[in-house]
Design a protein around this motif. Structure first.
Motif: not given
Ligand code: BMX
Length: 283
Positions: A10, A63-64, A74-76, A79, A82, A104-105, A132, A134-135, A155, A158, A167
């Protein structure tokens, strides 16, 4: 074998040349928050230019969520914005003519922390949790990284508790926002520093984050019963954080308590993990 490993987060893009699980060289640049996937991949390609010809495979951790077809979402979006179903695999192949592994990262970081570390300790089931901005998280079950049906596995940020995702109420952005609400303009690191100095507002905030991560890790233990849960990220690795989470779990019966361990690779876990996945995929 040498792999080029890219980790698009992010806030930063980390690019590394990784050989047999070791980072040989690395560089990084900022993630342009107002840009898009093409910009982020162009930045990565530009950063990797000096190493052209030095690697045979390519791994990209992001991320994502990444699904099996290589489509990225993206989920969030808070962050990183995307666009839904971004064709990450095709976009990567347009820039790099190498076989590519995608993940995913936090899933990649889980694998980085697992192989050669936990694996050597005969651990079969491991969960990685990065706390960090996020989570994020990743699951290794029976010695294999689980990504799930559509890339969602791990994830943990979430998962909802008390009406909101973890998160939104235990990670860095939340700590900074709460600090601001109580009149203290600082980031998560500043909150922890103030808590160490015994400032009441910061001690209270740290306590809430600790309690929620204690709850989340106990729930993960109850769900997957892993041999260990590895904590990473700036908050997960903040001095005293892991010990405070353990303290908050003392009331649990011993066999319900997670075995918490600090991450060993720090910011390099993602690139080390995705490089190994790239080599395994293309061996
Ligand atoms: C979010 C989510 C996860 C990611 C985690 C940590 C997006 C864009 N990202 O939960 O996929 O693993 O943040 O990401 O929905 P980081 O950039 O903070 O490392």
């Amino acid at each position: 074998m040498t792999a080029l490993a890219i980790d698009i987060g992010g806030t930063k893009i980390l690019v590394a040349l990784v050989k047999d699980g070791h980072v040989q060289d690395w560089t990084r640049g900022p993630t342009d928050f107002s840009g898009g996937p093409a910009d982020w991949l162009d930045t990565a390609a530009h950063l990797a230019k000096p190493w052209q010809g030095q690697y045979r495979t390519l791994g990209i951790a992001v991320t994502g969520r990444v699904d099996r077809s290589g489509s990225w979402s993206a989920l969030n979006a808070g962050t990183l914005g995307i666009p839904p179903n971004t064709p990450l695999r095709d976009m990567a192949q347009d820039r790099f003519p190498h076989p590519v592994a995608l993940a995913n990262d936090a899933q990649a970081a889980a694998w980085g922390e697992y192989f050669g570390n936990a694996e050597a300790d005969r651990v079969r089931d491991m969960v990685f949790l990065t706390i960090s901005t996020g989570i994020g998280g990743g699951i290794v079950a029976n010695g294999r990284l689980r990504t799930g049906r559509s890339g969602l596995a791990g994830h943990f940020g979430q998962i909802w508790s008390d009406g909101q995702p973890f998160e939104a109420r235990a990670a860095g952005r939340w700590l900074a926002e709460e600090a601001d609400r109580t009149g203290h303009r600082t980031d998560a690191e500043g909150v922890f520093a103030a808590a160490e100095m015994g400032e009441d507002w910061a001690v209270a905030l740290r306590g809430q984050a600790v309690a929620r991560i204690a709850r989340l890790t106990a729930d993960i233990q109850m769900t997957l019963d892993p041999d260990r849960i590895v904590l990473g990220g700036g908050i997960g690795l903040a001095p005293g954080f892991l010990a405070a989470v353990e303290e908050a779990q003392r009331h649990l019966a011993r066999d319900l308590r997670p075995m918490l361990v600090a991450a060993r690779l720090g910011a390099f876990a993602g690139v080390v993990g995705i490089a190994d996945l790239a080599e395994r995929t293309n061996a």
